[in-house]
Write a protein that holds these residues in place. Sequence first.
Motif, PDB file in Angstrom:
ATOM      1  N   ARG A  19      29.077  30.313  42.026  1.00 39.08           N
ATOM      2  CA  ARG A  19      29.758  31.330  42.834  1.00 39.08           C
ATOM      3  C   ARG A  19      30.677  32.123  41.926  1.00 39.08           C
ATOM      4  NH1 ARG A  19      30.382  31.916  48.306  1.00 39.08           N
ATOM      5  NH2 ARG A  19      32.098  33.262  48.999  1.00 39.08           N
ATOM      6  N   LEU A  20      30.411  33.417  41.833  1.00 39.59           N
ATOM      7  CA  LEU A  20      31.247  34.313  41.056  1.00 39.59           C
ATOM      8  C   LEU A  20      32.268  34.966  41.980  1.00 39.59           C
ATOM      9  CD1 LEU A  20      28.566  36.127  38.859  1.00 39.59           C
ATOM     10  CD2 LEU A  20      29.710  33.929  38.462  1.00 39.59           C
ATOM     11  N   SER A  21      33.451  35.180  41.441  1.00 42.07           N
ATOM     12  CA  SER A  21      34.484  35.859  42.199  1.00 42.07           C
ATOM     13  C   SER A  21      35.092  36.965  41.354  1.00 42.07           C
ATOM     14  CB  SER A  21      35.570  34.870  42.625  1.00 42.07           C
ATOM     15  OG  SER A  21      36.500  35.495  43.481  1.00 42.07           O
ATOM     16  N   CYS A  22      35.484  38.035  41.994  1.00 45.78           N
ATOM     17  CA  CYS A  22      36.110  39.161  41.308  1.00 45.78           C
ATOM     18  C   CYS A  22      37.352  39.555  42.087  1.00 45.78           C
ATOM     19  CB  CYS A  22      35.148  40.324  41.212  1.00 45.78           C
ATOM     20  SG  CYS A  22      35.860  41.834  40.522  1.00 45.78           S
ATOM     21  N   ALA A  23      38.479  39.545  41.417  1.00 46.42           N
ATOM     22  CA  ALA A  23      39.745  39.919  42.033  1.00 46.42           C
ATOM     23  C   ALA A  23      40.173  41.284  41.535  1.00 46.42           C
ATOM     24  CB  ALA A  23      40.805  38.882  41.711  1.00 46.42           C
ATOM     25  N   ALA A  24      40.536  42.145  42.464  1.00 50.37           N
ATOM     26  CA  ALA A  24      40.988  43.492  42.117  1.00 50.37           C
ATOM     27  C   ALA A  24      42.503  43.569  42.243  1.00 50.37           C
ATOM     28  CB  ALA A  24      40.346  44.521  43.030  1.00 50.37           C
ATOM     29  N   SER A  25      43.125  44.179  41.271  1.00 50.39           N
ATOM     30  CA  SER A  25      44.549  44.459  41.329  1.00 50.39           C
ATOM     31  C   SER A  25      44.759  45.961  41.207  1.00 50.39           C
ATOM     32  CB  SER A  25      45.306  43.724  40.220  1.00 50.39           C
ATOM     33  OG  SER A  25      44.827  44.098  38.944  1.00 50.39           O
ATOM     34  N   GLY A  26      45.861  46.427  41.759  1.00 50.43           N
ATOM     35  CA  GLY A  26      46.142  47.850  41.705  1.00 50.43           C
ATOM     36  C   GLY A  26      45.327  48.680  42.686  1.00 50.43           C
ATOM     37  N   ALA A  27      44.692  47.998  43.655  1.00 47.25           N
ATOM     38  CA  ALA A  27      43.817  48.737  44.575  1.00 47.25           C
ATOM     39  C   ALA A  27      44.087  48.395  46.028  1.00 47.25           C
ATOM     40  CB  ALA A  27      42.364  48.426  44.248  1.00 47.25           C
ATOM     41  N   ARG A  28      45.257  47.811  46.288  1.00 40.31           N
ATOM     42  CA  ARG A  28      45.497  47.282  47.634  1.00 40.31           C
ATOM     43  C   ARG A  28      45.332  48.330  48.726  1.00 40.31           C
ATOM     44  NH1 ARG A  28      47.307  42.658  49.235  1.00 40.31           N
ATOM     45  NH2 ARG A  28      47.758  42.071  47.082  1.00 40.31           N
ATOM     46  N   ALA A  29      45.763  49.556  48.470  1.00 40.39           N
ATOM     47  CA  ALA A  29      45.739  50.580  49.516  1.00 40.39           C
ATOM     48  C   ALA A  29      44.347  51.122  49.780  1.00 40.39           C
ATOM     49  CB  ALA A  29      46.681  51.719  49.135  1.00 40.39           C
ATOM     50  N   ILE A  30      43.450  50.966  48.809  1.00 44.39           N
ATOM     51  CA  ILE A  30      42.138  51.603  48.939  1.00 44.39           C
ATOM     52  C   ILE A  30      40.986  50.609  48.893  1.00 44.39           C
ATOM     53  CG2 ILE A  30      42.912  53.788  47.965  1.00 44.39           C
ATOM     54  CD1 ILE A  30      41.644  52.958  45.304  1.00 44.39           C
ATOM     55  N   PHE A  31      41.265  49.341  48.630  1.00 44.04           N
ATOM     56  CA  PHE A  31      40.194  48.363  48.422  1.00 44.04           C
ATOM     57  C   PHE A  31      39.216  48.339  49.584  1.00 44.04           C
ATOM     58  CE2 PHE A  31      38.470  44.729  46.235  1.00 44.04           C
ATOM     59  CZ  PHE A  31      37.907  43.966  47.243  1.00 44.04           C
ATOM     60  N   SER A  32      39.730  48.297  50.794  1.00 46.71           N
ATOM     61  CA  SER A  32      38.850  48.138  51.957  1.00 46.71           C
ATOM     62  C   SER A  32      38.007  49.373  52.228  1.00 46.71           C
ATOM     63  CB  SER A  32      39.682  47.794  53.194  1.00 46.71           C
ATOM     64  OG  SER A  32      40.577  48.843  53.496  1.00 46.71           O
ATOM     65  N   PHE A  33      38.322  50.475  51.593  1.00 51.01           N
ATOM     66  CA  PHE A  33      37.596  51.718  51.841  1.00 51.01           C
ATOM     67  C   PHE A  33      36.491  51.985  50.817  1.00 51.01           C
ATOM     68  CE2 PHE A  33      40.290  52.926  55.212  1.00 51.01           C
ATOM     69  CZ  PHE A  33      41.583  52.589  54.871  1.00 51.01           C
ATOM     70  N   ARG A  34      36.371  51.136  49.818  1.00 48.70           N
ATOM     71  CA  ARG A  34      35.418  51.367  48.756  1.00 48.70           C
ATOM     72  C   ARG A  34      34.300  50.332  48.741  1.00 48.70           C
ATOM     73  NH1 ARG A  34      37.759  54.797  44.852  1.00 48.70           N
ATOM     74  NH2 ARG A  34      39.112  56.188  46.043  1.00 48.70           N
ATOM     75  N   ALA A  35      33.123  50.799  48.371  1.00 46.98           N
ATOM     76  CA  ALA A  35      32.026  49.871  48.148  1.00 46.98           C
ATOM     77  C   ALA A  35      32.263  49.097  46.852  1.00 46.98           C
ATOM     78  CB  ALA A  35      30.712  50.633  48.057  1.00 46.98           C
ATOM     79  N   LEU A  36      31.667  47.936  46.780  1.00 48.60           N
ATOM     80  CA  LEU A  36      31.818  47.061  45.619  1.00 48.60           C
ATOM     81  C   LEU A  36      30.440  46.591  45.172  1.00 48.60           C
ATOM     82  CD1 LEU A  36      34.577  44.919  47.312  1.00 48.60           C
ATOM     83  CD2 LEU A  36      35.000  46.646  45.565  1.00 48.60           C
TER      84      LEU A  36
END
Length: 116
Positions: A19-36
């Motif tokens: 299981r791979l995991s990727c944590a994003a920082s600096g994107a809290r305000a826009i994370f949910s609006f972007r595809a990954l």
Amino acid sequence: QVQLEESGGGLVQAGGSLRLSCAASGARAIFSFRALGWYRQVPGKQRELVATISSGGSPFYADSAKGRFTISRDNAKNTVDLQMNSLKPEDTAVYYCNFGLTNDYWGQGTQVTVSS
């Protein structure tokens, strides 16, 4: 500035799971609006798509990943995961997560090695 950090790679025998995991920082305000997305690359070859997930949670898989891999996201934690089952030696690669499905934001990559 968005920063991505992958974890969870390693060495596994064929047929195993990771299981791979990727944590994003600096994107809290826009994370949910972007595809990954998750991509992978082997030396001498182009980086290739493994799976993507839309802002609404709809997944897309490359043919090589269908039926074996599952992409998921947690907007509260700003993470995107890739569950990989029934791994094959040809899945060996460096796996990268991507924010926004553009070339702007990539993680540093995590090595996955599947032994036969």
